[in-house]
Design a protein around this motif. Structure first.
Motif, PDB file in Angstrom:
ATOM      1  N   ARG A 168      14.067  12.401   0.849  1.00  0.00           N
ATOM      2  CA  ARG A 168      14.840  13.633   1.006  1.00  0.00           C
ATOM      3  C   ARG A 168      15.160  13.885   2.483  1.00  0.00           C
ATOM      4  N   ALA A 169      14.224  13.624   3.373  1.00  0.00           N
ATOM      5  CA  ALA A 169      14.448  13.843   4.806  1.00  0.00           C
ATOM      6  C   ALA A 169      15.575  12.943   5.325  1.00  0.00           C
ATOM      7  N   VAL A 170      15.571  11.688   4.926  1.00  0.00           N
ATOM      8  CA  VAL A 170      16.617  10.759   5.377  1.00  0.00           C
ATOM      9  C   VAL A 170      17.972  11.176   4.825  1.00  0.00           C
ATOM     10  N   LEU A 171      18.018  11.487   3.547  1.00  0.00           N
ATOM     11  CA  LEU A 171      19.296  11.881   2.940  1.00  0.00           C
ATOM     12  C   LEU A 171      19.812  13.199   3.508  1.00  0.00           C
ATOM     13  N   ASP A 231      22.115  12.819 -10.688  1.00  0.00           N
ATOM     14  CA  ASP A 231      22.951  13.759  -9.950  1.00  0.00           C
ATOM     15  C   ASP A 231      22.181  14.442  -8.830  1.00  0.00           C
ATOM     16  N   LYS A 232      20.852  14.386  -8.905  1.00  0.00           N
ATOM     17  CA  LYS A 232      20.028  14.979  -7.849  1.00  0.00           C
ATOM     18  C   LYS A 232      18.844  14.056  -7.554  1.00  0.00           C
ATOM     19  N   LEU A 233      18.331  14.160  -6.357  1.00  0.00           N
ATOM     20  CA  LEU A 233      17.284  13.257  -5.896  1.00  0.00           C
ATOM     21  C   LEU A 233      16.022  13.332  -6.755  1.00  0.00           C
ATOM     22  N   LEU A 263      25.789   7.975  -3.665  1.00  0.00           N
ATOM     23  CA  LEU A 263      24.608   7.103  -3.722  1.00  0.00           C
ATOM     24  C   LEU A 263      23.645   7.557  -4.817  1.00  0.00           C
ATOM     25  N   LEU A 264      23.464   8.862  -4.933  1.00  0.00           N
ATOM     26  CA  LEU A 264      22.587   9.380  -5.989  1.00  0.00           C
ATOM     27  C   LEU A 264      23.110   8.969  -7.363  1.00  0.00           C
ATOM     28  N   LYS A 265      24.412   9.106  -7.564  1.00  0.00           N
ATOM     29  CA  LYS A 265      25.007   8.715  -8.847  1.00  0.00           C
ATOM     30  C   LYS A 265      24.867   7.216  -9.077  1.00  0.00           C
ATOM     31  N   GLU A 292       0.810  -1.220   0.000  1.00  0.00           N
ATOM     32  CA  GLU A 292       0.000   0.000   0.000  1.00  0.00           C
ATOM     33  C   GLU A 292       0.845   1.273   0.000  1.00  0.00           C
ATOM     34  N   LYS A 293       1.853   1.333   0.863  1.00  0.00           N
ATOM     35  CA  LYS A 293       2.582   2.572   1.055  1.00  0.00           C
ATOM     36  C   LYS A 293       3.900   2.551   0.299  1.00  0.00           C
ATOM     37  N   GLU A 294       4.041   3.474  -0.598  1.00  0.00           N
ATOM     38  CA  GLU A 294       5.298   3.640  -1.305  1.00  0.00           C
ATOM     39  C   GLU A 294       6.001   4.871  -0.741  1.00  0.00           C
ATOM     40  N   LEU A 295       7.312   4.853  -0.808  1.00  0.00           N
ATOM     41  CA  LEU A 295       8.088   5.976  -0.307  1.00  0.00           C
ATOM     42  C   LEU A 295       7.868   7.206  -1.179  1.00  0.00           C
ATOM     43  N   THR A 296       7.851   8.347  -0.528  1.00  0.00           N
ATOM     44  CA  THR A 296       7.694   9.597  -1.260  1.00  0.00           C
ATOM     45  C   THR A 296       9.044  10.300  -1.367  1.00  0.00           C
ATOM     46  N   LEU A 297       9.104  11.225  -2.291  1.00  0.00           N
ATOM     47  CA  LEU A 297      10.309  12.028  -2.471  1.00  0.00           C
ATOM     48  C   LEU A 297      10.666  12.737  -1.169  1.00  0.00           C
ATOM     49  N   GLU A 298       9.668  13.248  -0.471  1.00  0.00           N
ATOM     50  CA  GLU A 298       9.904  13.989   0.760  1.00  0.00           C
ATOM     51  C   GLU A 298      10.504  13.087   1.845  1.00  0.00           C
TER      52      GLU A 298
END
Length: 115
Positions: free
Chosen positions: A66-69, A91-93, A84-86, A57-63
């Motif tokens: 972003r909070a964890v990173l 190059d960006k989340l 990790l992003l690369k 049901e629950k998928e991770l959101t960008l927010e």
């Protein structure tokens, strides 16, 4: 001599308190270690029933990602976060596909935990 004997009595009382605390902690350890095997199967069976539903049901959101990173970056792992992003193709989340969020977070969780 009166103060020395009073101090000696206080030290003896302190030792008794310490021994009592050790006895209590050992008793609690015994209670919890014997109670865990009984509770674990019910927790595992309950967890197995509950785990598939939330992940579907629950998928991770960008927010959330972003909070964890951002926390990792503030903790001094900015370069590792960029790597990790690369590794996950951007190059960006915001350029990372949402399907990669779970794997990205799994990689980020390791940062700072590997002694």
């Amino acid at each position: 001599m009166g103060k020395v004997s009073e101090l000696s009595m206080l030290v003896d009382e302190l030792k008794k308190c310490g021994e009592t605390l050790i006895g209590i902690s050992e008793e609690l350890t015994g209670l919890f270690s014997s109670a865990e095997p009984e509770k674990q199967p019910s927790k595992k069976s309950a967890a197995k029933k509950k785990e598939p539903e939330p992940s579907a049901e629950k998928e991770l959101t960008l927010e959330e990602v972003r909070a964890v990173l951002a926390d990792k970056s503030r903790a001094g792992f900015t370069e590792q976060v960029k790597e990790l992003l690369k590794k996950h193709g951007a190059d960006k989340l915001s350029a990372i596909h949402p399907a990669e969020y779970k794997a990205l977070l799994a990689d980020a969780e390791v940062l700072g935990n590997a002694g």
